[in-house]
Design a protein around this motif. Structure first.
Motif, PDB file in Angstrom:
ATOM      1  N   THR A  91       0.844  -1.188   0.000  1.00 29.45           N
ATOM      2  CA  THR A  91       0.000   0.000   0.000  1.00 29.45           C
ATOM      3  C   THR A  91       0.882   1.242   0.000  1.00 29.45           C
ATOM      4  N   PHE A  92       0.868   1.988  -1.123  1.00 24.68           N
ATOM      5  CA  PHE A  92       1.604   3.244  -1.199  1.00 24.68           C
ATOM      6  C   PHE A  92       0.714   4.349  -0.662  1.00 24.68           C
ATOM      7  N   GLU A  93       1.242   5.155   0.257  1.00 23.07           N
ATOM      8  CA  GLU A  93       0.469   6.224   0.877  1.00 23.07           C
ATOM      9  C   GLU A  93       0.993   7.612   0.531  1.00 23.07           C
ATOM     10  N   ALA A  94       2.271   7.744   0.257  1.00 22.84           N
ATOM     11  CA  ALA A  94       2.891   9.031  -0.062  1.00 22.84           C
ATOM     12  C   ALA A  94       4.111   8.748  -0.930  1.00 22.84           C
ATOM     13  N   SER A  95       4.861   9.779  -1.260  1.00 24.42           N
ATOM     14  CA  SER A  95       6.034   9.604  -2.104  1.00 24.42           C
ATOM     15  C   SER A  95       7.224  10.335  -1.512  1.00 24.42           C
ATOM     16  N   ALA A  96       8.259  10.449  -2.314  1.00 25.23           N
ATOM     17  CA  ALA A  96       9.476  11.154  -1.928  1.00 25.23           C
ATOM     18  C   ALA A  96      10.082  11.728  -3.195  1.00 25.23           C
ATOM     19  N   VAL A  97      10.941  12.709  -3.025  1.00 18.41           N
ATOM     20  CA  VAL A  97      11.625  13.331  -4.153  1.00 18.41           C
ATOM     21  C   VAL A  97      13.127  13.298  -3.905  1.00 18.41           C
ATOM     22  N   GLN A  98      13.893  13.684  -4.927  1.00 16.61           N
ATOM     23  CA  GLN A  98      15.343  13.686  -4.810  1.00 16.61           C
ATOM     24  C   GLN A  98      15.777  14.472  -3.580  1.00 16.61           C
ATOM     25  N   GLY A  99      16.698  13.897  -2.833  1.00 19.37           N
ATOM     26  CA  GLY A  99      17.224  14.533  -1.632  1.00 19.37           C
ATOM     27  C   GLY A  99      16.530  14.123  -0.354  1.00 19.37           C
ATOM     28  N   ASP A 100      15.337  13.543  -0.456  1.00 19.89           N
ATOM     29  CA  ASP A 100      14.642  13.083   0.748  1.00 19.89           C
ATOM     30  C   ASP A 100      15.379  11.901   1.367  1.00 19.89           C
ATOM     31  N   LEU A 101      15.200  11.725   2.650  1.00 25.75           N
ATOM     32  CA  LEU A 101      15.772  10.596   3.381  1.00 25.75           C
ATOM     33  C   LEU A 101      14.645   9.648   3.744  1.00 25.75           C
ATOM     34  N   ILE A 102      14.836   8.394   3.424  1.00 25.65           N
ATOM     35  CA  ILE A 102      13.819   7.370   3.650  1.00 25.65           C
ATOM     36  C   ILE A 102      14.286   6.460   4.769  1.00 25.65           C
ATOM     37  N   GLU A 103      13.376   6.137   5.675  1.00 24.66           N
ATOM     38  CA  GLU A 103      13.683   5.209   6.763  1.00 24.66           C
ATOM     39  C   GLU A 103      12.817   3.966   6.574  1.00 24.66           C
ATOM     40  N   ILE A 104      13.437   2.804   6.700  1.00 26.89           N
ATOM     41  CA  ILE A 104      12.745   1.531   6.537  1.00 26.89           C
ATOM     42  C   ILE A 104      12.754   0.808   7.877  1.00 26.89           C
ATOM     43  N   GLY A 105      11.578   0.380   8.321  1.00 28.60           N
ATOM     44  CA  GLY A 105      11.467  -0.364   9.563  1.00 28.60           C
ATOM     45  C   GLY A 105      10.891  -1.742   9.309  1.00 28.60           C
ATOM     46  N   LEU A 106      11.415  -2.731  10.008  1.00 29.18           N
ATOM     47  CA  LEU A 106      10.950  -4.113   9.883  1.00 29.18           C
ATOM     48  C   LEU A 106      10.647  -4.665  11.265  1.00 29.18           C
ATOM     49  N   LYS A 107       9.693  -5.567  11.314  1.00 28.56           N
ATOM     50  CA  LYS A 107       9.386  -6.258  12.571  1.00 28.56           C
ATOM     51  C   LYS A 107       9.056  -7.712  12.269  1.00 28.56           C
ATOM     52  N   ALA A 108       9.729  -8.609  12.964  1.00 26.64           N
ATOM     53  CA  ALA A 108       9.406 -10.029  12.845  1.00 26.64           C
ATOM     54  C   ALA A 108       8.048 -10.244  13.508  1.00 26.64           C
ATOM     55  N   THR A 109       7.130 -10.891  12.794  1.00 27.43           N
ATOM     56  CA  THR A 109       5.790 -11.126  13.334  1.00 27.43           C
ATOM     57  C   THR A 109       5.497 -12.599  13.588  1.00 27.43           C
ATOM     58  N   HIS A 110       6.275 -13.498  12.943  1.00 28.37           N
ATOM     59  CA  HIS A 110       6.026 -14.928  13.141  1.00 28.37           C
ATOM     60  C   HIS A 110       7.242 -15.736  12.697  1.00 28.37           C
ATOM     61  N   PHE A 111       7.622 -16.693  13.534  1.00 28.57           N
ATOM     62  CA  PHE A 111       8.652 -17.665  13.172  1.00 28.57           C
ATOM     63  C   PHE A 111       7.953 -18.972  12.862  1.00 28.57           C
ATOM     64  N   GLY A 112       8.068 -19.432  11.618  1.00 31.91           N
ATOM     65  CA  GLY A 112       7.551 -20.748  11.253  1.00 31.91           C
ATOM     66  C   GLY A 112       8.668 -21.768  11.403  1.00 31.91           C
ATOM     67  N   THR A 113       8.421 -22.996  11.000  1.00 35.56           N
ATOM     68  CA  THR A 113       9.431 -24.046  11.102  1.00 35.56           C
ATOM     69  C   THR A 113      10.643 -23.753  10.217  1.00 35.56           C
ATOM     70  N   THR A 114      10.370 -23.303   8.987  1.00 37.10           N
ATOM     71  CA  THR A 114      11.448 -22.990   8.048  1.00 37.10           C
ATOM     72  C   THR A 114      11.430 -21.529   7.619  1.00 37.10           C
ATOM     73  N   SER A 115      10.496 -20.751   8.151  1.00 40.02           N
ATOM     74  CA  SER A 115      10.293 -19.395   7.644  1.00 40.02           C
ATOM     75  C   SER A 115      10.314 -18.326   8.731  1.00 40.02           C
TER      76      SER A 115
END
Length: 153
Positions: free
Chosen positions: A68-92
């Protein structure tokens, strides 16, 4: 007219962050951030996160849910990426991702589900044995089939 409540800047539970600088080669024909560039950054960071969490350099992307894209960015902007583990499966490992613009403070996109699978030397899914997130390098792979032993501090 009632003022709309601004979304909070803190994303609940995101525990892995990286930052990217939007450069000319990351732009689309409209002069804004090309979605493919952002998705590449997210997939790469998610792969690194999965490798550390699963203790296996052979962790591969299995599934990415609706984006889901909600907004954008232009040249020179700084982007921050966040991740969160939500589930550990047997192999995943399943995680959630959010990217936001540090300049405008707007969320650019959310991905509710990214699934990585731990593969064995034979290229088939292999159990990893983990059930929770680590913040130490205790799971960091110490050997690589191509480069040999990796020396860590």
């Amino acid at each position: 007219m009632a003022k709309q409540k601004e979304p909070t800047w803190s994303e609940d539970g995101l525990n892995f962050r990286t930052r990217k600088w939007v450069r000319p080669e990351d732009l689309n024909a409209n002069g804004s951030l090309f979605g493919g560039s952002l998705l590449k950054w997210i997939d790469e960071e998610a792969a690194i996160y999965a490798i550390v969490q699963l203790g296996n350099h052979r962790a591969v992307t299995k599934h990415i849910s609706e984006i889901t894209f909600e907004a954008s960015a232009v040249q020179g902007d700084l982007i921050e990426i966040g991740l969160k583990a939500t589930h550990f499966g047997t192999t995943s490992l399943t995680m959630r991702a959010v990217a936001r613009n540090m300049i405008t403070r707007k969320r650019i996109l959310t991905i509710d589900k990214i699934v990585f699978v731990s593969l064995g030397d034979d290229g088939k899914p292999t159990p990893h044995g983990y059930r929770e997130t680590t913040y130490d390098r205790d799971r960091m792979p110490t050997e690589h089939a191509v480069t040999g032993t990796i020396r860590l501090p």
